[in-house]
Design a protein around this motif. Structure first.
Motif, short mmCIF file in Angstrom:
data_model
loop_
_atom_site.label_atom_id
_atom_site.label_comp_id
_atom_site.label_asym_id
_atom_site.label_seq_id
_atom_site.Cartn_x
_atom_site.Cartn_y
_atom_site.Cartn_z
N PRO A 153 3.90 14.60 4.58
CA PRO A 153 5.42 14.50 5.08
C PRO A 153 6.04 13.55 3.38
CG PRO A 153 3.29 12.80 5.89
CD PRO A 153 3.32 14.15 4.90
N LEU A 154 7.38 13.54 3.81
CA LEU A 154 8.92 12.91 2.71
C LEU A 154 8.84 11.31 3.08
CD1 LEU A 154 10.58 15.97 1.96
CD2 LEU A 154 8.77 15.11 0.76
N GLU A 155 8.90 10.76 2.05
CA GLU A 155 9.25 9.51 2.70
C GLU A 155 11.33 9.82 3.17
OE1 GLU A 155 10.61 5.90 4.04
OE2 GLU A 155 9.28 6.28 3.31
N TRP A 156 11.39 9.08 4.31
CA TRP A 156 13.13 9.88 5.28
C TRP A 156 13.22 8.93 3.95
CZ3 TRP A 156 16.05 12.61 7.72
CH2 TRP A 156 17.91 11.58 7.87
N ASN A 157 13.49 7.40 3.43
CA ASN A 157 14.04 6.55 2.55
C ASN A 157 14.07 6.42 1.89
OD1 ASN A 157 16.75 4.94 3.09
ND2 ASN A 157 15.06 2.93 3.03
N PRO A 167 12.87 13.54 -4.60
CA PRO A 167 12.09 13.51 -3.23
C PRO A 167 10.92 13.24 -3.17
CG PRO A 167 12.27 15.90 -3.39
CD PRO A 167 12.89 15.43 -4.51
N VAL A 168 10.26 12.18 -2.56
CA VAL A 168 9.19 10.96 -2.58
C VAL A 168 7.77 11.89 -1.53
CG1 VAL A 168 8.44 9.35 -2.36
CG2 VAL A 168 10.71 9.02 -3.38
N ILE A 169 6.34 12.02 -2.10
CA ILE A 169 5.75 12.53 -1.19
C ILE A 169 4.48 12.06 -0.98
CG2 ILE A 169 4.41 13.77 -2.38
CD1 ILE A 169 5.14 16.56 -0.30
N TYR A 170 3.84 12.21 0.62
CA TYR A 170 2.90 11.22 1.06
C TYR A 170 1.84 12.47 1.01
CZ TYR A 170 5.39 7.60 2.60
OH TYR A 170 5.95 6.18 2.47
N LYS A 171 1.62 12.20 -0.43
CA LYS A 171 0.49 13.78 -0.85
C LYS A 171 -0.49 13.96 0.11
CE LYS A 171 -1.22 12.56 -4.81
NZ LYS A 171 -3.00 12.40 -4.44
N ASP A 172 -1.07 13.10 0.40
CA ASP A 172 -2.52 12.79 0.81
C ASP A 172 -2.66 12.83 2.55
OD1 ASP A 172 -3.93 13.29 -1.33
OD2 ASP A 172 -3.81 10.92 -1.54
N ASN A 222 0.85 -1.20 0.30
CA ASN A 222 -0.38 -0.08 -0.23
C ASN A 222 1.02 1.10 0.50
OD1 ASN A 222 -2.12 -1.40 -0.18
ND2 ASN A 222 -2.37 -1.59 2.26
N ILE A 223 1.92 1.62 0.45
CA ILE A 223 2.78 2.64 1.02
C ILE A 223 3.32 3.21 -0.85
CG2 ILE A 223 5.16 3.19 1.95
CD1 ILE A 223 3.14 2.88 3.86
N ARG A 224 3.65 2.09 -1.30
CA ARG A 224 4.15 3.01 -2.86
C ARG A 224 2.77 4.03 -3.40
NH1 ARG A 224 7.74 6.29 -5.41
NH2 ARG A 224 8.10 5.47 -7.24
N SER A 225 2.37 2.53 -3.51
CA SER A 225 1.04 3.95 -3.94
C SER A 225 0.15 4.82 -3.24
CB SER A 225 -0.16 2.89 -4.00
OG SER A 225 -1.00 2.50 -2.55
N GLN A 226 0.99 4.96 -2.33
CA GLN A 226 0.16 6.71 -1.93
C GLN A 226 1.56 7.55 -1.82
OE1 GLN A 226 -1.68 5.98 1.96
NE2 GLN A 226 -0.99 4.17 1.74
N PRO A 252 -5.14 8.99 4.69
CA PRO A 252 -6.67 8.50 3.82
C PRO A 252 -7.00 6.94 4.17
CG PRO A 252 -4.54 8.83 2.48
CD PRO A 252 -4.19 9.09 3.69
N GLN A 253 -6.20 6.47 4.09
CA GLN A 253 -6.81 4.89 4.56
C GLN A 253 -6.10 3.99 6.11
OE1 GLN A 253 -5.38 3.49 0.82
NE2 GLN A 253 -4.80 1.75 1.69
N THR A 254 -6.51 3.22 6.29
CA THR A 254 -6.18 2.78 7.62
C THR A 254 -4.63 2.24 7.58
OG1 THR A 254 -7.88 2.15 8.21
CG2 THR A 254 -6.46 0.82 9.60
#
Length: 474
Positions: free
Chosen positions: A269-273, A285-290, A38-42, A327-329
């Motif tokens: 938040p950005l993805e640290w790794n 950079p990689v972001i969790y936009k939602d 699920n993480i990569r899709s977010q 946005p999701q569990t």
């Protein structure tokens, strides 16, 4: 379980947690979906856009740090998606062949040559929280420059770019949002997601802010993924902050009343790794936009009652609500609520059991034998208590910073506390403490976790922790 990243000869740090047990939770949802699936899709990969001075009369936008390094730096301007998708438009860099570069949503605008596509901004229908409309400037000499809400240039009038939205950056600034209490002062860096950049008590600044993985902030981890959504930014470390990747700020502000002083910040938040997810690209950079990750803090809470003779200490207590909005569990997740990286003179580590009636019995100083030495320069101690916390203090015990919380079973949010030292045990280059929620399921929507950060002498801190427990603060 513990993850530790130490970049640039051990000075860029974002450390996960070692947990004593998972409370029976697994890293899969009820239908067997793995967290890592699920993480990569977010996540969304971003280009960081810099403005540089290509010549004395020509500002130019680039998405390459290597190209940016060839010219005098003007500053960071925006984050835009790296790739095309529905609801995004290509952003071009154009050149007139002699004296002017400009950005445009139209290839070949004004007869300019199209040099490159430097990103794909969102349009109004798809823009996430924290983004603003993009625009460029034009001066009397005919030079165009990309600008943002926070990065504008004298002598340049505003030209709209049309239907394009990005996360605005702050140029070369370190924009600090300050909350001043009667005893404590907090300064949060809006270029790094609103993390607490400085915390002052009695003339001393206690926080290490060398890179965006330090400060006081929230950081997440997962049982089956190396993802680390981080309030402050990712692991890029550079003495020039223009080249670091800070999490965008979605909202921020102070609220001052006659009974309290509050500050709220929310990062996207950005993805640290981040290079583990973007194919190893240095400038992406990689972001969790939602997602939103941030804090609500309170100073000088006049409604806090520590009991007769002890209310003077409430000015040294900061209520700290860590806030995660998703946005999701999420299953099999952990969050630091929060962590703090401290100046290296705060090196005497203590645990405190606030349930003990004797504050001397409740306090325990930890020696090298109490820590687990994980490698040549990393020392870790984990502590669990019904109510209490951990503290680092200076050698003379006249300055200390601690975190107080309690177990969820009695109404709190913290299942464990940690102490860390990096470097030699007696002379660390930085110390860290944290409180953690433990392996949990985080529900879609807002998740809130409460702890308390306390500054003072060591005796102040342990006395405040004991009084908080006695007066029912969880």
């Amino acid at each position: 379980m513990r993850r530790s990243w130490k970049m640039a000869l051990g000075v860029s740090l974002c450390t996960g947690v070692l947990l004593a047990g998972s409370q029976g939770l697994t890293s899969t949802s009820a239908d067997g979906t793995l967290i890592s699936n699920n993480i990569r899709s977010q996540q969304t990969d971003l280009n960081l856009l810099w403005e540089v001075q290509a010549s004395s009369t020509n500002k130019m936008t680039t998405s390459s740090s290597a190209e940016a390094a060839l010219f005098p730096m003007v500053g960071q301007v925006a984050y835009v998606p790296k790739s095309s998708a529905t609801g995004r438009s290509p952003l071009y860099r154009l050149y007139n062949g002699s004296s002017d570069h400009m950005v445009s949503l139209t290839a070949g605008e004004g007869g300019y040559t199209t040099e490159a596509t430097i990103g794909y901004p969102w349009n109004a229908a798809t823009k996430p929280a924290g983004t603003t409309a993009m625009f460029r400037g034009l001066n009397s000499s005919g030079d165009h420059a990309l600008m943002s809400d926070h990065q504008q240039y004298s002598g340049y009038s505003v030209e709209g770019l049309g239907n394009a939205y990005s996360y605005p950056r702050f140029g070369s600034q370190v924009p600090l949002l300050t909350l001043t209490g009667s005893a404590m002062t907090v300064k949060s860096n809006l270029a790094a997601g609103g993390v607490i950049w400085e915390l002052w008590w009695n003339g001393k600044q206690m926080i290490d802010n060398y890179d965006y993985g330090r400060e006081i902030q929230a950081s997440m981890s997962f049982q089956d993924s190396n993802a680390l959504p981080t309030e402050g930014g990712d692991f890029v470390s550079n003495s020039n902050k223009n080249y670091m990747h800070g999490s965008p700020i979605a909202s921020s502000g102070n609220t001052i009343t006659t009974t309290s002083k509050k500050q709220s910040t929310r990062a996207v938040p950005l993805e640290w790794n981040y290079t583990s997810f973007n194919g190893g690209l240095a400038d992406v950079p990689v972001i969790y936009k939602d997602w939103k990750l941030g804090k609500d803090i309170t100073l000088d809470d006049q409604g806090m009652d520590l009991g007769t003779g002890f209310n003077n200490l409430r000015a040294q207590i900061m209520r700290y609500d860590t806030v995660l909005d998703i946005p999701q569990t999420l299953y099999g997740s952990n969050i630091e609520i929060p962590t703090a990286y401290l100046s290296n003179d705060l090196r005497r580590g203590f645990t405190f059991d606030a349930t003990q009636s004797d504050i001397n019995a409740g306090l325990s100083e930890k020696t090298v034998s109490d820590y687990t030495q994980l490698d040549s320069q990393t020392y870790h101690l984990q502590y669990s208590v019904d109510a209490g916390g951990v503290i680092y203090a200076t050698d003379n015990l006249q300055y200390a910073l601690g975190i107080y919380g309690s177990q969820p079973s009695i109404g709190g949010s913290a299942t464990y506390f940690t102490l860390w030292k990096f470097g030699s045990f007696s002379s660390p280059f930085v110390t860290k403490w944290s409180a953690g929620n433990g392996w949990s399921t985080f529900n879609a929507g807002e998740n809130r976790f409460t702890t308390y950060v306390i500054a003072g002498t060591l005796d102040d801190v342990r006395t405040a922790m004991r009084r908080m427990y006695m007066m029912g603060y969880r």
